[in-house]
Design a protein around this motif. Structure first.
Motif, mmCIF file in Angstrom:
data_model
loop_
_atom_site.group_PDB
_atom_site.id
_atom_site.type_symbol
_atom_site.label_atom_id
_atom_site.label_comp_id
_atom_site.label_asym_id
_atom_site.label_seq_id
_atom_site.Cartn_x
_atom_site.Cartn_y
_atom_site.Cartn_z
ATOM 1 N N THR A 1 -2.691 6.980 5.016
ATOM 2 C CA THR A 1 -2.840 5.678 4.352
ATOM 3 C C THR A 1 -2.384 4.560 5.276
ATOM 4 N N SER B 1 0.819 -1.204 0.000
ATOM 5 C CA SER B 1 0.000 0.000 0.000
ATOM 6 C C SER B 1 0.858 1.261 0.000
ATOM 7 N N ASP C 1 2.653 1.416 -3.492
ATOM 8 C CA ASP C 1 1.762 1.736 -4.606
ATOM 9 C C ASP C 1 1.219 3.163 -4.542
ATOM 10 N N ARG C 2 0.900 3.618 -3.348
ATOM 11 C CA ARG C 2 0.242 4.915 -3.217
ATOM 12 C C ARG C 2 1.186 6.074 -2.945
ATOM 13 N N HIS C 3 2.389 5.767 -2.386
ATOM 14 C CA HIS C 3 3.273 6.862 -1.970
ATOM 15 C C HIS C 3 4.732 6.649 -2.368
#
Length: 190
Positions: free
Chosen positions: A155, A70, A73-75
């Motif tokens: 997140t 996570s 992928d996001r940061h």
């Protein structure tokens, strides 16, 4: 657990692993990879203990993979980078000696040095000499590191809550904390 011949050795022993041979002497029979006494036999896990151990191992691996995926992928951050940024952001002046940081993130000093070098290239941290000790090296979080941490923290917290915290009752959370405090205490000096 892998045996010497690439076979899997069960943690539960209903009977000894096949690679062990029976040795008889003084009327007692025991199993051993060499010539040793019965007291050298491992204390095998019971079926219940093995189930708990495997569930912990599988759950922990899946949890760490999900948290890492996570963040990545996001940061575009690894879980290790996130943890380093958190530790530095909580330190006085945003700086820690590399040796203290390695101890805090449970990493070898050489692995941490490579990690910090990559983070330095991305402008998340800077390294400098310790003012108190010319041999020591400080890692300091930068404004970019603080920005990346601030973006990623919501997140990460949501994921920790969704994948672990909110799955537990208050009593289970207390038990989890007590169990891992005991594990930490037992392994702290090893």
């Amino acid at each position: 657990m892998r045996g010497s011949e690439g076979t899997v050795t069960p943690l539960v022993a209903r009977s000894p692993p096949r690679s062990y041979r029976a040795v008889t002497g003084s009327g007692r029979r025991h199993y051993t990879p060499g010539v040793t006494s019965e007291r050298d036999e491992p204390k095998w896990l019971t079926a219940k203990e093995q189930e708990a151990w495997r569930l912990y191992m599988d759950g922990n691996n899946r949890l760490m993979s999900a948290l890492s995926r996570s963040l990545n992928d996001r940061h575009d951050l690894s879980l290790a980078e996130y943890r380093i940024l958190v530790m530095l952001s909580e330190a006085p002046d945003g700086a820690l000696r590399m040796s203290d940081l390695a101890d805090g993130v449970l990493s070898s000093r050489s692995r941490l040095t490579h990690q910090i070098r990559r983070m330095e290239q991305e402008k998340m941290v800077v390294r400098s000499s310790c003012p108190d000790d010319g041999r020591g090296v400080l890692a300091t979080i930068t404004d970019e590191g603080r920005r990346r941490l601030a973006e990623a923290a919501p997140t990460h917290v949501d994921d920790v809550r969704n994948y672990l915290i909110d799955l537990l009752s208050a009593d289970e959370l207390d038990m989890l904390a007590r169990v891992f405090a005991r594990v930490e205490h037992t392994l702290a000096d090893r």
